[in-house]
Design a protein around this motif. Structure first.
Motif, PDB file in Angstrom:
ATOM      1  N   CYS A  75       0.815  -1.220   0.000  1.00 36.67           N
ATOM      2  CA  CYS A  75       0.000   0.000   0.000  1.00 36.67           C
ATOM      3  C   CYS A  75       0.847   1.267   0.000  1.00 36.67           C
ATOM      4  CB  CYS A  75      -0.943  -0.001   1.204  1.00 36.67           C
ATOM      5  SG  CYS A  75      -2.207  -1.292   1.135  1.00 36.67           S
ATOM      6  N   ALA A  76       2.128   1.149  -0.276  1.00 37.89           N
ATOM      7  CA  ALA A  76       3.019   2.305  -0.239  1.00 37.89           C
ATOM      8  C   ALA A  76       2.916   3.129  -1.520  1.00 37.89           C
ATOM      9  CB  ALA A  76       4.463   1.850  -0.038  1.00 37.89           C
ATOM     10  N   GLU A  77       3.499   4.318  -1.473  1.00 35.99           N
ATOM     11  CA  GLU A  77       3.566   5.180  -2.647  1.00 35.99           C
ATOM     12  C   GLU A  77       4.673   4.745  -3.607  1.00 35.99           C
ATOM     13  OE1 GLU A  77       1.577   7.542  -3.482  1.00 35.99           O
ATOM     14  OE2 GLU A  77       0.529   8.168  -1.661  1.00 35.99           O
ATOM     15  N   GLU A  78       5.683   4.027  -3.087  1.00 28.94           N
ATOM     16  CA  GLU A  78       6.831   3.662  -3.924  1.00 28.94           C
ATOM     17  C   GLU A  78       7.478   2.400  -3.386  1.00 28.94           C
ATOM     18  OE1 GLU A  78       9.651   6.718  -5.693  1.00 28.94           O
ATOM     19  OE2 GLU A  78      10.960   5.802  -4.183  1.00 28.94           O
ATOM     20  N   PHE A  79       8.021   1.598  -4.304  1.00 34.58           N
ATOM     21  CA  PHE A  79       8.709   0.356  -3.948  1.00 34.58           C
ATOM     22  C   PHE A  79      10.038   0.325  -4.705  1.00 34.58           C
ATOM     23  CE2 PHE A  79       4.138  -0.221  -3.957  1.00 34.58           C
ATOM     24  CZ  PHE A  79       3.890  -0.726  -2.688  1.00 34.58           C
ATOM     25  N   GLN A  80      11.115   0.130  -3.965  1.00 29.63           N
ATOM     26  CA  GLN A  80      12.444   0.111  -4.573  1.00 29.63           C
ATOM     27  C   GLN A  80      12.791  -1.296  -5.056  1.00 29.63           C
ATOM     28  OE1 GLN A  80      14.520   2.667  -5.180  1.00 29.63           O
ATOM     29  NE2 GLN A  80      13.013   4.116  -4.346  1.00 29.63           N
ATOM     30  N   PRO A  81      13.582  -1.413  -6.153  1.00 29.09           N
ATOM     31  CA  PRO A  81      14.065  -2.731  -6.582  1.00 29.09           C
ATOM     32  C   PRO A  81      14.935  -3.358  -5.498  1.00 29.09           C
ATOM     33  CG  PRO A  81      14.414  -1.069  -8.292  1.00 29.09           C
ATOM     34  CD  PRO A  81      14.018  -0.336  -7.046  1.00 29.09           C
ATOM     35  N   ALA A  82      14.732  -4.642  -5.267  1.00 28.60           N
ATOM     36  CA  ALA A  82      15.452  -5.338  -4.196  1.00 28.60           C
ATOM     37  C   ALA A  82      16.853  -5.731  -4.633  1.00 28.60           C
ATOM     38  CB  ALA A  82      14.674  -6.589  -3.794  1.00 28.60           C
ATOM     39  N   ASP A  83      17.758  -5.771  -3.670  1.00 33.46           N
ATOM     40  CA  ASP A  83      19.084  -6.347  -3.870  1.00 33.46           C
ATOM     41  C   ASP A  83      18.970  -7.840  -3.572  1.00 33.46           C
ATOM     42  OD1 ASP A  83      21.684  -7.235  -3.817  1.00 33.46           O
ATOM     43  OD2 ASP A  83      22.438  -5.556  -2.635  1.00 33.46           O
ATOM     44  N   ARG A  89      18.436  -4.558  -9.555  1.00 37.50           N
ATOM     45  CA  ARG A  89      18.390  -4.422 -11.012  1.00 37.50           C
ATOM     46  C   ARG A  89      18.390  -2.936 -11.378  1.00 37.50           C
ATOM     47  NH1 ARG A  89      13.782  -6.398 -14.058  1.00 37.50           N
ATOM     48  NH2 ARG A  89      15.225  -6.112 -15.817  1.00 37.50           N
ATOM     49  N   PRO A  90      18.979  -2.578 -12.511  1.00 38.99           N
ATOM     50  CA  PRO A  90      19.005  -1.170 -12.940  1.00 38.99           C
ATOM     51  C   PRO A  90      17.684  -0.776 -13.606  1.00 38.99           C
ATOM     52  CG  PRO A  90      20.178  -2.510 -14.531  1.00 38.99           C
ATOM     53  CD  PRO A  90      19.789  -3.438 -13.411  1.00 38.99           C
ATOM     54  N   VAL A  91      16.630  -0.772 -12.794  1.00 38.42           N
ATOM     55  CA  VAL A  91      15.289  -0.442 -13.288  1.00 38.42           C
ATOM     56  C   VAL A  91      14.710   0.666 -12.416  1.00 38.42           C
ATOM     57  CG1 VAL A  91      14.865  -2.747 -14.209  1.00 38.42           C
ATOM     58  CG2 VAL A  91      14.229  -2.234 -11.840  1.00 38.42           C
ATOM     59  N   PRO A  92      13.691   1.377 -12.912  1.00 35.33           N
ATOM     60  CA  PRO A  92      13.118   2.462 -12.108  1.00 35.33           C
ATOM     61  C   PRO A  92      12.440   1.947 -10.841  1.00 35.33           C
ATOM     62  CG  PRO A  92      12.433   2.607 -14.424  1.00 35.33           C
ATOM     63  CD  PRO A  92      13.079   1.275 -14.246  1.00 35.33           C
ATOM     64  N   ALA A  93      12.312   2.833  -9.869  1.00 36.93           N
ATOM     65  CA  ALA A  93      11.486   2.527  -8.704  1.00 36.93           C
ATOM     66  C   ALA A  93      10.050   2.321  -9.174  1.00 36.93           C
ATOM     67  CB  ALA A  93      11.559   3.652  -7.687  1.00 36.93           C
ATOM     68  N   VAL A  94       9.334   1.475  -8.476  1.00 34.96           N
ATOM     69  CA  VAL A  94       7.945   1.170  -8.806  1.00 34.96           C
ATOM     70  C   VAL A  94       7.041   2.137  -8.051  1.00 34.96           C
ATOM     71  CG1 VAL A  94       6.143  -0.583  -8.659  1.00 34.96           C
ATOM     72  CG2 VAL A  94       8.501  -1.249  -9.240  1.00 34.96           C
TER      73      VAL A  94
END
Length: 280
Positions: A75-83, A89-94
């Protein structure tokens, strides 16, 4: 009001993500696997959906043996790619859609699904690889994403019937949200594969394709497949396909196939992908 316009499924094989990140999608080995997503990339560019409800499983990135939710909603505003051990991964934040996510969480809980509400978590290849397959390598993902994580790692996973019913409940939740939104539901994981033991490398193409066949139309046969059949026919990791049933349940009584792709092997896994639309 919000509406579910389509559903799709895809394998979330981490090696597919690595091939994208390393610029190897055109290599002889990988090209046939990625060719099956070209249609969907063009279609997604036309659809311009607002939100994707993305059903996936965590691979010990956000959860571990200390906490194993059967169903969890981000339910967050943003989710970071996991290590996952070799850097994110070199992808945008979700980017999430917190208002819709909280609405879905409330609706599901009042609909008697015991959801775990997550306000902070990193998302691993189970979620980011499908985004890369559908959208390539943009500077920002073109949709907001509501992650729904399903436990298919530690026994007992939820039954196919329960996953299908969760999809039905998600559809009711979306339909009751007052904002005008086009929503897709994605089921990820699978298809047949086993990563360890004497049957490592198992792929059952005949069973996989029968499963794809039965996602279309008005049959509900798939919701009644027992755990033991997934294990016997599709390997220890084939149980991930119950997450596809969440998507199918969300599309209602009947569906029509817009696109379908199946390829073996990619790494040691069968690649499955289908795009469906609900038929009223």
């Amino acid at each position: 009001m919000a509406r579910i316009t389509a559903g799709l499924t895809t394998s979330h094989i981490p090696a597919l993500g690595a091939a994208i990140d390393l610029g190897k999608t055109g290599d002889t080995y990988w090209a046939p696997a990625f060719a099956g997503y070209e249609w969907t990339r063009a279609w997604e560019a036309e659809q311009k959906s607002d939100v994707v409800i993305l059903i996936y499983n965590d691979h010990a990135s956000a959860f571990d043996m200390k906490v194993i939710p059967t169903f969890a909603i981000g339910c967050a505003e943003e989710f970071q790619p996991a290590d996952e051990g070799w850097g994110p991964r070199p992808v945008p934040a979700v980017q999430g859609h917190a208002d819709l996510a909280w609405h879905i969480a409330q609706s599901l809980i009042l609909d008697e699904f015991d959801m775990t509400i997550i306000n902070e978590m990193d998302v691993d290849h189970g979620l980011t690889v499908p985004l890369s397959l559908m959208f390539g390598q943009p500077e920002a993902w073109p949709v907001k994403v509501i992650p729904i994580a399903v436990n298919v790692v530690t026994y007992p996973p939820p039954s196919g019937n329960r996953c299908w019913a969760l999809g039905e409940a998600i559809a009711r939740a979306v339909a009751s949200f007052p904002e005008d939104l086009d929503v897709q539901v994605w089921g990820t994981g699978g298809m047949s594969h086993q990563l360890q033991g004497p049957r490592a490398g198992l792929i059952n193409a005949a069973w996989d394709n029968r499963f794809l066949d039965r996602l279309e139309g008005d049959t509900q046969e798939l919701r009644h497949i027992p755990h033991i059949e997934y294990l016997r026919e599709t390997g220890s990791e084939g149980i991930e396909m119950v997450m596809w049933l969440v998507m199918r349940g969300a599309l209602g009584r009947a569906t029509r196939t817009l696109h379908r792709h199946y390829h073996v092997p990619a790494s040691n896994t069968a690649v499955g992908h289908i795009v469906l639309e609900p038929v009223s």
